[in-house]
Design an enzyme around this catalytic site. Structure first.
Site: not given
Lengths: 293, 224
Positions: A234, A80, A213
């Site tokens: 994640g 990221k 989520g």
């Protein structure tokens, strides 16, 4: 980036379809993810649930940690960069990883501009809450899109909202007469040429994964049935009681998303899922999906 | 266009639908005009003349083959005559030897190295002439491609580039480390259909289809 390079980058994402991309924070987790059947890993120092808990400024991870993960697996490695932080992206490109996520999970470096991704050879994936956001990122050079969802919550509601919103807008666009596209594009912030493309194809022109989520095999299958091309998980794996078991189960459920019997099998005896967060309990300034535009 | 062979026994080409570039192969088979289907469950193998194992991640595909016991069904179908073509990750699954890893299906005597070129920044396109497959040179797309570094005496090398083999076959198995399904090239799909015993009309569009577009796959991957 020339057209051919961009096409190759879109096509790498096509090869990830039907797969699960997992957040990992060290070499051991990367190996567990690969062994479980992840199609790629996202290398980062802290999973979103911890970033949320710790607060402060979240930046690109230490490149040496990303390099160690890259060395330990043969599947693609993503990492990221902060929204708008094109130098973090330059570093990740120099590190020769496979994909950059320009991510709202990190603290934005620029509140006006996202990265001009056309300047890079390396592919980018970007988050989106709706069709306009997805197409603006594609116009900037993103080769893959994911829903933003609400990372680090273990609550799939926002990913569902973003996926349904995109699908609804795509269906509207597909059905409207072409003379209405100009107004629709103006009102929803859609780059016009890309709006026409989506109208022609009846979907995004690039791969669209669900993210933010997803915590259970059922969550993954839900997002797949809503029409996404694959899923990012994640915090959902390495914040659960038995990461290896849960990782394998989510891979199974993603592949067999439309087979309730197999999703049932995948859902058995997994131990505790990650703790979940109710979205309304999160202070507005801590909502990650609101970062970027 | 070529003759569609729906209904005949063992005239269908399946695409293994577990993960990866499934839609792209379905799209090419449709263009070629052969009967095709997605293959995901044990029952799906019964009427197959051939099976395509698409590109994707070989570690993911091999795990999924194992956990739902598709692997043995696939091997049994191969024993009774089903031909198999593996592209990229599919080629890795079919190889008898994989560098630093245990082989998965082991149906062709080649040694293959995963991710032989480097990262996505090393993915590339080129073109080559494969006389057995097409009278004209065809586009080649390599995405984090493996390299076939050795082939046994019973393997027919179809294309060698520099120090690696890019396409090879034996009597029942075809492997390519590149992705014809990511280009307008139908020549390999045609070649595989013929290998499976299907009959096709001789149409120049069955080698390269000028109507193919980079977004053609999206027709098979619509939203909910």
């Amino acid at each position: 980036m020339d057209t051919k390079r961009y096409e190759l980058n879109v096509q790498l994402a096509q090869m990830l379809k039907g797969g699960v991309i997992m957040d990992v924070t060290n070499v051991d987790q990367a190996k567990i993810a690969e062994e479980a059947g992840a199609v790629a890993v996202m290398a980062l120092e802290r999973v979103p649930a911890d970033i949320r808990k710790d607060g402060g400024v979240a930046r690109m991870s230490d490149p040496s940690m990303i390099a160690a993960i890259k060395k330990s697996v043969t599947i693609p490695v993503m990492a990221k960069a902060r929204i708008g932080h094109f130098v973090e992206a330059q570093i990740l490109e120099a590190l020769r990883i496979d994909y950059i996520d320009e991510s709202e999970v990190l603290t934005p470096a620029d509140e006006e501009c996202h990265i001009d991704k056309t300047k890079f050879s390396i592919p980018f994936v970007c988050g989106a809450r709706n069709l306009g956001e997805a197409l603006r990122r594609i116009a900037e050079g993103a080769a893959m899109i994911r829903t933003k969802g609400e990372a680090g919550t273990g609550n799939v509601v926002e990913a569902v909202r973003h996926m349904r919103t995109m699908n609804r807008e795509i269906r509207q666009l597909a059905q409207m007469p072409v003379e209405e596209v100009t107004g629709f594009a103006k009102n929803n912030g859609l780059p016009y040429e890309l709006a026409l493309k989506v109208k022609e194809l009846g979907r995004l022109p690039v791969v669209n994964f669900a993210a933010g989520g997803i915590a259970t095999p059922a969550d993954a299958a839900l997002m797949m049935q809503l029409g996404c091309d694959g899923v990012f998980v994640g915090s959902g794996i390495f914040k659960s009681a038995d990461p290896a078991l849960r990782a394998r189960a989510i891979v199974k459920a993603t592949a067999y998303f439309n087979d309730p019997q197999k999703v049932l099998e995948a859902s058995m005896n997994l131990g505790e899922a990650m703790p979940g967060l109710e979205i309304s309990q999160i202070p507005p300034e801590q909502i990650l999906a609101g970062r970027g535009w | 266009m070529s003759l569609r062979l729906v209904g005949n026994k063992h005239s269908v080409i399946g695409v293994l639908d577990l993960q990866g570039g499934v839609h792209e192969h379905l799209e090419h088979l449709e263009r070629l005009g052969v009967a095709y289907k997605r293959v995901k469950q044990a029952d799906d193998f019964t009427d197959l003349a051939g099976l395509i194992i698409p590109g994707g991640e070989s570690s993911c595909l091999s795990r999924l083959l194992n956990i739902f016991e598709i692997k043995n069904v696939l091997l049994e179908a191969h024993r009774r005559g089903m031909k198999i073509w593996g592209t990229c990750a599919g080629a890795i699954l079919l190889a008898m030897n994989v560098v630093d890893e245990a082989p998965c299906l082991g149906l062709i005597n080649i040694t293959i190295e995963r991710n032989g070129f480097g990262s996505q920044l090393d993915s590339f396109v080129s073109e080559a002439l494969i006389p057995a497959v097409s009278p004209e040179s065809i586009p080649l797309t390599f995405i984090r491609a493996p390299k076939i570094i050795d082939a046994g005496a019973d393997v027919n090398v179809l294309l060698k580039i520099d120090d690696y083999i890019a396409a090879a076959e034996n009597e029942s198995i075809l492997v390519t480390v590149f992705h014809p399904e990511l280009t307008g090239c139908l020549a390999l799909h045609r070649y595989f259909a013929l290998k499976c015993g299907l009959k096709l009309a001789d149409d120049s569009r069955n080698y390269i289809d000028p109507l193919w577009k980079i977004s053609s796959w999206t027709k098979y991957a619509g939203i909910a």
